[in-house]
Design a protein around this motif. Structure first.
Motif, short mmCIF file in Angstrom:
data_model
loop_
_atom_site.label_atom_id
_atom_site.label_comp_id
_atom_site.label_asym_id
_atom_site.label_seq_id
_atom_site.Cartn_x
_atom_site.Cartn_y
_atom_site.Cartn_z
N MET A 1 0.82 -1.15 0.00
CA MET A 1 0.00 0.00 0.00
C MET A 1 0.90 1.25 0.00
N PRO A 2 0.67 2.21 -0.93
CA PRO A 2 1.52 3.41 -1.03
C PRO A 2 1.23 4.39 0.10
N VAL A 3 2.28 5.06 0.58
CA VAL A 3 2.17 6.03 1.67
C VAL A 3 2.47 7.42 1.10
N ASP A 4 1.57 8.37 1.38
CA ASP A 4 1.81 9.75 0.94
C ASP A 4 2.56 10.50 2.05
N VAL A 5 3.64 11.07 1.69
CA VAL A 5 4.44 11.83 2.65
C VAL A 5 4.47 13.28 2.18
N HIS A 6 4.11 14.17 3.06
CA HIS A 6 4.15 15.61 2.76
C HIS A 6 5.23 16.26 3.62
N VAL A 7 6.11 17.03 2.98
CA VAL A 7 7.21 17.70 3.69
C VAL A 7 7.03 19.20 3.53
N THR A 8 7.11 19.89 4.65
CA THR A 8 7.04 21.36 4.64
C THR A 8 8.41 21.88 5.01
N VAL A 9 8.96 22.75 4.18
CA VAL A 9 10.29 23.32 4.43
C VAL A 9 10.11 24.81 4.74
N THR A 10 10.66 25.23 5.87
CA THR A 10 10.64 26.64 6.28
C THR A 10 12.07 27.13 6.36
N ILE A 11 12.36 28.22 5.67
CA ILE A 11 13.71 28.77 5.69
C ILE A 11 13.69 29.98 6.62
N ASP A 12 14.44 29.90 7.69
CA ASP A 12 14.53 30.98 8.67
C ASP A 12 15.77 31.80 8.36
N PRO A 13 15.60 33.12 8.14
CA PRO A 13 16.79 33.92 7.81
C PRO A 13 17.75 34.05 8.99
N GLY A 14 17.33 33.72 10.19
CA GLY A 14 18.21 33.81 11.35
C GLY A 14 18.17 35.20 11.97
N GLY A 15 18.63 35.31 13.15
CA GLY A 15 18.66 36.59 13.85
C GLY A 15 17.30 36.95 14.43
N LEU A 16 17.25 38.10 15.01
CA LEU A 16 16.02 38.59 15.60
C LEU A 16 15.10 39.14 14.52
N PRO A 17 13.82 39.04 14.71
CA PRO A 17 12.92 39.65 13.72
C PRO A 17 13.07 41.17 13.73
N VAL A 18 13.06 41.74 12.57
CA VAL A 18 13.27 43.18 12.43
C VAL A 18 11.91 43.86 12.39
N LEU A 19 11.73 44.80 13.33
CA LEU A 19 10.49 45.57 13.34
C LEU A 19 10.62 46.75 12.40
N PRO A 20 9.56 47.14 11.76
CA PRO A 20 9.66 48.31 10.88
C PRO A 20 9.89 49.57 11.71
N ASP A 21 10.54 50.53 11.10
CA ASP A 21 10.80 51.79 11.79
C ASP A 21 9.48 52.48 12.11
N PRO A 22 9.41 53.10 13.30
CA PRO A 22 8.17 53.81 13.64
C PRO A 22 8.00 55.06 12.79
N ASP A 23 6.79 55.54 12.73
CA ASP A 23 6.52 56.78 11.99
C ASP A 23 7.27 57.91 12.67
N PRO A 24 8.11 58.65 11.93
CA PRO A 24 8.94 59.67 12.58
C PRO A 24 8.15 60.87 13.10
N GLY A 25 6.94 61.05 12.65
CA GLY A 25 6.16 62.20 13.11
C GLY A 25 6.59 63.46 12.37
N PRO A 26 6.06 64.59 12.78
CA PRO A 26 6.40 65.84 12.09
C PRO A 26 7.86 66.24 12.37
N ARG A 27 8.42 66.95 11.43
CA ARG A 27 9.79 67.44 11.57
C ARG A 27 9.85 68.53 12.63
#
Length: 136
Positions: A1-27
């Motif tokens: 009987m055939p067995v279906d195997v599903h593989v999920t690959v996740t590539i992690d860039p490494g390091g801490l997650p980078v948060l987007p820069d906050p809105d600088p507000g008015p000059r």
């Protein structure tokens, strides 16, 4: 009987997650309160007279360099204190009037010191430099 195997690959860039820069507000030039500063400048004019007299007396009786030192040290102290008072007022509860009043009084004193220095020393310094006049 055939067995279906599903593989999920996740590539992690490494390091801490980078948060987007906050809105600088008015000059900074958009945050300057022109009416507030002009009002404090007008109110500081009577206070600048005695300080201007002290600077002129030191300039005439002692030395021009001594008058500049005597003018710039309080200006530097008031500028740092003004920055601290503005930060204190910005972080305070809007219902508290104390930090706002302390910030306004410090700005008033800063404007008085600036006005006295500008009206007393730069023109004399320029004249001394252009004409070669030396004070003893």
């Amino acid at each position: 009987m055939p067995v279906d195997v599903h593989v999920t690959v996740t590539i992690d860039p490494g390091g801490l997650p980078v948060l987007p820069d906050p809105d600088p507000g008015p000059r900074w030039w958009q945050r300057v309160r022109i009416g507030y500063n002009l009002g404090l400048l007008a109110l500081s004019t009577p206070l600048s007279g005695p300080w201007s007299w002290v600077l002129a007396h030191v300039r005439d009786e002692e030395s021009l360099a001594g008058a500049w030192v005597m003018a710039l040290i309080p200006l530097a102290v008031l500028a740092v204190l003004d920055n601290a008072r503005r930060a204190e007022a910005a972080g305070a509860n809007p219902d508290m009037w104390g930090p706002k009043w302390r910030a306004a009084i410090t700005r008033l004193l800063l404007w008085a010191a600036i006005t006295a220095t500008v009206l007393t020393l730069p023109i004399t310094t320029l004249v001394y430099l252009m004409t070669g006049v030396r004070t003893s």
